[in-house]
Design an enzyme around this catalytic site. Structure first.
Site, PDB file in Angstrom:
ATOM      1  N   GLU A  50      31.415  68.334-119.341  1.00 21.40           N
ATOM      2  CA  GLU A  50      30.704  67.160-118.894  1.00 21.40           C
ATOM      3  C   GLU A  50      29.209  67.014-119.274  1.00 21.40           C
ATOM      4  O   GLU A  50      28.991  65.828-119.669  1.00 21.40           O
ATOM      5  CB  GLU A  50      31.144  66.827-117.454  1.00 21.40           C
ATOM      6  CG  GLU A  50      32.718  66.512-117.281  1.00 21.40           C
ATOM      7  CD  GLU A  50      33.652  67.794-117.429  1.00 21.40           C
ATOM      8  OE1 GLU A  50      34.801  67.633-117.164  1.00 21.40           O
ATOM      9  OE2 GLU A  50      32.987  68.798-117.516  1.00 21.40           O
ATOM     10  N   ASP A  91      36.055  63.212-109.776  1.00 20.30           N
ATOM     11  CA  ASP A  91      35.531  64.390-108.886  1.00 20.30           C
ATOM     12  C   ASP A  91      34.819  65.222-110.100  1.00 20.30           C
ATOM     13  O   ASP A  91      34.242  65.975-109.834  1.00 20.30           O
ATOM     14  CB  ASP A  91      36.891  65.066-108.700  1.00 20.30           C
ATOM     15  CG  ASP A  91      37.887  64.167-107.861  1.00 20.30           C
ATOM     16  OD1 ASP A  91      38.086  64.368-106.703  1.00 20.30           O
ATOM     17  OD2 ASP A  91      38.393  63.365-108.331  1.00 20.30           O
ATOM     18  N   HIS A 135      41.147  65.663-107.029  1.00 14.78           N
ATOM     19  CA  HIS A 135      41.559  64.618-108.099  1.00 14.78           C
ATOM     20  C   HIS A 135      41.766  63.265-107.313  1.00 14.78           C
ATOM     21  O   HIS A 135      42.249  62.218-107.822  1.00 14.78           O
ATOM     22  CB  HIS A 135      42.792  64.808-108.710  1.00 14.78           C
ATOM     23  CG  HIS A 135      42.829  66.131-109.793  1.00 14.78           C
ATOM     24  ND1 HIS A 135      42.803  67.458-109.149  1.00 14.78           N
ATOM     25  CD2 HIS A 135      42.842  65.984-110.910  1.00 14.78           C
ATOM     26  CE1 HIS A 135      42.973  68.114-110.070  1.00 14.78           C
ATOM     27  NE2 HIS A 135      42.800  67.456-111.087  1.00 14.78           N
TER      28      HIS A 135
END
Length: 668
Positions: A407, A432, A474
């Site tokens: 990410e 998350d 999540h």
């Protein structure tokens, strides 16, 4: 030290000498000024000049470079005006960052130099994004990023190299191995024999070179640049060198054995190259002396002008206005002269929340040929929630890009795309997971425009929220993590029409936007949505329902909870305000909603402590106290992680306490 001039002319050799000498003489002057208290901080690159100068000279002037603390030679070789550089180091308003940044933490889009952040590793991913832009535009260019041997220990180093290799990007990664990360020697940083050995592990070529030999650096980088462009692949270069002074001047060098200084002093890049030019009769003693004097005179003249710069007078309005890049009127690809807003868009269609988001993305891809979508499994698979399903067939895999699970690098690549005036939308598979890209968002994206005037044109899609039994990792509502960060915009729609219009507006906005999408609303909520391309204005709340008895200020799933409560309790006249944008907040709409009833309940799915309800409550108490008939009440989820079991999750959510919160407020 052996110098191989190859086919360089005498004039080219002399030009390199002047470029190498300039940062050395500037540094010597800066160290004097530091002792005199005329500058406050200095990171010395003495002994390492050949790397910055050689790399920069080997690139074209319009190819982006991501430098570090000790790369003064990048700035000088790009011919940045010395007077403005001196003003920058003095913290002058006329410097490159208007006095907002120190030493080398600034950039200049005019010179294709990106301002670094202190975290070292993240700028490597920006080079990926720039190279991706070159690749998409079919330009024969490379980007180049510096890191130190200490920086290679960071996860961002791994992520950036992995993305560059997987995507076949023309990036040159430079490791300046100077022996120490501040005081930590290399044997405490890594166990591989040589850092360049890591190149094979990423599937790229690499080479280790003498970083103190200007001709070796220049020739090597020129050849590697040609390779990267021809093969469309990245390259790793380890430049062996040494830091002759402290990490910064205050830290000193007591931790370094004296014999190292003696060894590397004999390998000084400036003195050795100067001696070579004299031995080859390219320069005489008198010409060397003349060049030294000429450069020193220039430095003194530029410094004199820099010291005449006016003292900064802080202006609050200016500081606040520079946090965000101004939004220009969007001109559509079809030549429309202005934006089309929701109220102007003819024709509507019933759509689910998820389909409205997909349509907003699709129409934005049609409008902006420079828009790139990036995320895990978003291409052929269509994403975890199938929002981009079918996009690859229309727009191709170049613009709809599956990403490795990294990410931080992908967010950084989005920022790199922005440097080359491309747009990007990055999908977090779940909100998350943004925690592993947190640094890029809060330290790179958010501060970019304020620090050196560069817009960060990137949207991060954040599927968030509970109610679907997904458990602690999540289901979080983590918007409050980012509310404290100036420079970000945070959007959280509750209806299909707003989801589409706000997403389009976010993509058109030149600032970094976190776009939260509540997963439980994807397929459970439908509504009328304009068919055409339109914007819903960011920063404006929506009055869902007017009332006289109490006000519920909310957003996201809370809007639907509030509407359901009002529908089931018709005896109460409820005013419902949907914030829609959390940063910046619509304080005018909040004030109006408070004035309407005098009793305010702030409802959000996020946990209570540290949630944005506290900030809004404080603002109301400070600015609307006279309008209140009761204390502001907050209704939020429990201060626990989000549980997996459905019954536990129901109990966790703020919805379970909404009725009691309203009763408490109305009894006051």
């Amino acid at each position: 030290m052996y110098f191989d001039r190859k086919n360089l002319t005498d004039d080219e050799l002399i030009a390199l000498y002047k470029q190498l000498l300039l940062p050395r003489l500037i540094e010597e002057k800066m160290l004097v000024l530091l002792r005199q208290g005329k500058i406050s901080k200095w990171f010395s690159g003495i002994g390492q000049e050949a790397i910055a100068v050689g790399c920069t000279a080997a690139l074209q002037a319009d190819e982006w470079i991501m430098p570090l603390h000790r790369n003064l030679g990048v700035f000088t070789t790009r011919n940045m005006p010395l007077q403005k550089l001196f003003k920058q180091w003095q913290g002058s308003k006329d410097g490159y960052s208007k006095g907002r940044e120190r030493s080398f933490h600034f950039g200049s889009s005019e010179h294709f130099i990106c301002g670094m952040i202190s975290h070292l590793g993240p700028q490597l991913a920006l080079a990926d994004g720039v190279a991706l832009a070159y690749k998409l535009k079919h330009e024969k260019k490379v980007s180049l990023a510096f890191t130190g041997e200490g920086g290679t220990s960071e996860g961002d180093f791994h992520e950036a190299l992995n993305v560059a290799a997987v995507w076949d990007l023309p990036v040159i990664f430079i490791i300046e191995n100077n022996g120490y990360g501040l005081s930590t020697p290399t044997h405490e940083q890594y166990r591989c024999a040589n850092l360049v050995d890591r190149a094979k592990g990423y599937g790229m070529e690499g080479v280790q070179i003498d970083g103190n030999n200007i001709l070796t650096v220049y020739d090597t980088i020129k050849g590697i640049r040609e390779y990267c462009i021809r093969e469309q692949k990245p390259y790793l270069v380890e430049c062996m060198t040494f830091r002759m002074r402290g990490h910064e001047e205050a830290s000193g060098t007591k931790y370094v054995p004296q014999e190292l200084f003696e060894y590397w002093g004999q390998k000084d890049p400036v003195n050795n190259y100067e001696l070579f030019l004299q031995q080859q009769h390219i320069l005489s003693d008198s010409s060397v002396s003349h060049i030294h004097q000429e450069i020193k005179q220039t430095i003194d003249e530029e410094l004199k002008s820099a010291f005449e710069s006016a003292v900064i007078i802080a202006d609050t309005l200016t500081e606040l206005s520079d946090v965000y890049a101004p939004k220009k009127t969007f001109i559509a690809a079809q030549g429309e002269a202005k934006e089309r807003h929701e109220k102007d868009a003819p024709g509507t269609q019933e759509k689910r929340f998820i389909d409205a988001i997909s349509e907003g993305l699709y129409q934005s891809m049609e409008q902006h040929e420079n828009l790139v979508l990036m995320g895990q499994d978003i291409a052929e698979y269509g994403g975890a929630f199938k929002i981009t399903e079918g996009f690859v067939k229309t727009f191709g895999k170049e613009r709809v890009r599956n990403t490795p699970i990294c990410e931080s690098a992908i967010i950084g690549a989005g920022l790199g795309l922005a440097l080359e005036k491309c747009k990007s939308v990055v999908e977090m598979q779940f909100a998350d997971f943004v925690s592993v890209g947190f640094n890029q968002i809060v330290n790179n994206l958010a501060k970019m425009h304020y620090r050196w005037g560069q817009q960060a044109d990137i949207v991060i899609r954040m599927p968030a929220g509970a109610g679907v039994g997904a458990g602690p990792f999540h289901s979080q509502s983590n918007e409050a993590w980012f509310m404290h960060v100036p420079g970000l915009k945070i959007v959280y729609p509750a209806t299909p029409a707003d989801a589409k219009g706000l997403l389009i507006a976010a993509i058109n906005d030149p600032n970094p936007v976190l776009f939260f999408e509540h997963k439980a609303l994807y397929r459970s909520i439908s509504g009328t949505v304009p068919i055409e391309y339109y914007e819903t204005e960011i920063g404006k709340a929506r009055i869902v329902k007017k009332g006289n008895d109490l006000t519920i200020i909310t957003y996201g799933s809370g809007v639907h909870w509030a509407e359901a409560y009002a529908g089931n309790n018709s005896a109460l006249s409820v005013y419902i305000l949907d914030l829609r944008t959390l940063l910046p907040l619509d304080f005018d709409a909040i004030r109006e909603s408070v004035a309407a009833t005098g009793k305010v309940l702030i409802l959000h799915e996020d946990t209570l402590t540290g949630g944005i309800g506290g900030e809004i409550s404080a603002w109301i108490s400070e600015h609307c106290f006279e309008m209140l008939d009761a204390p502001v009440v907050r209704c939020a989820s429990l201060d626990t992680p989000v549980p997996f079991n459905i019954e536990l999750e129901k109990n966790f959510l703020a919805k379970a306490r909404l009725s009691d919160a309203v009763k408490k407020l109305m009894k006051y």
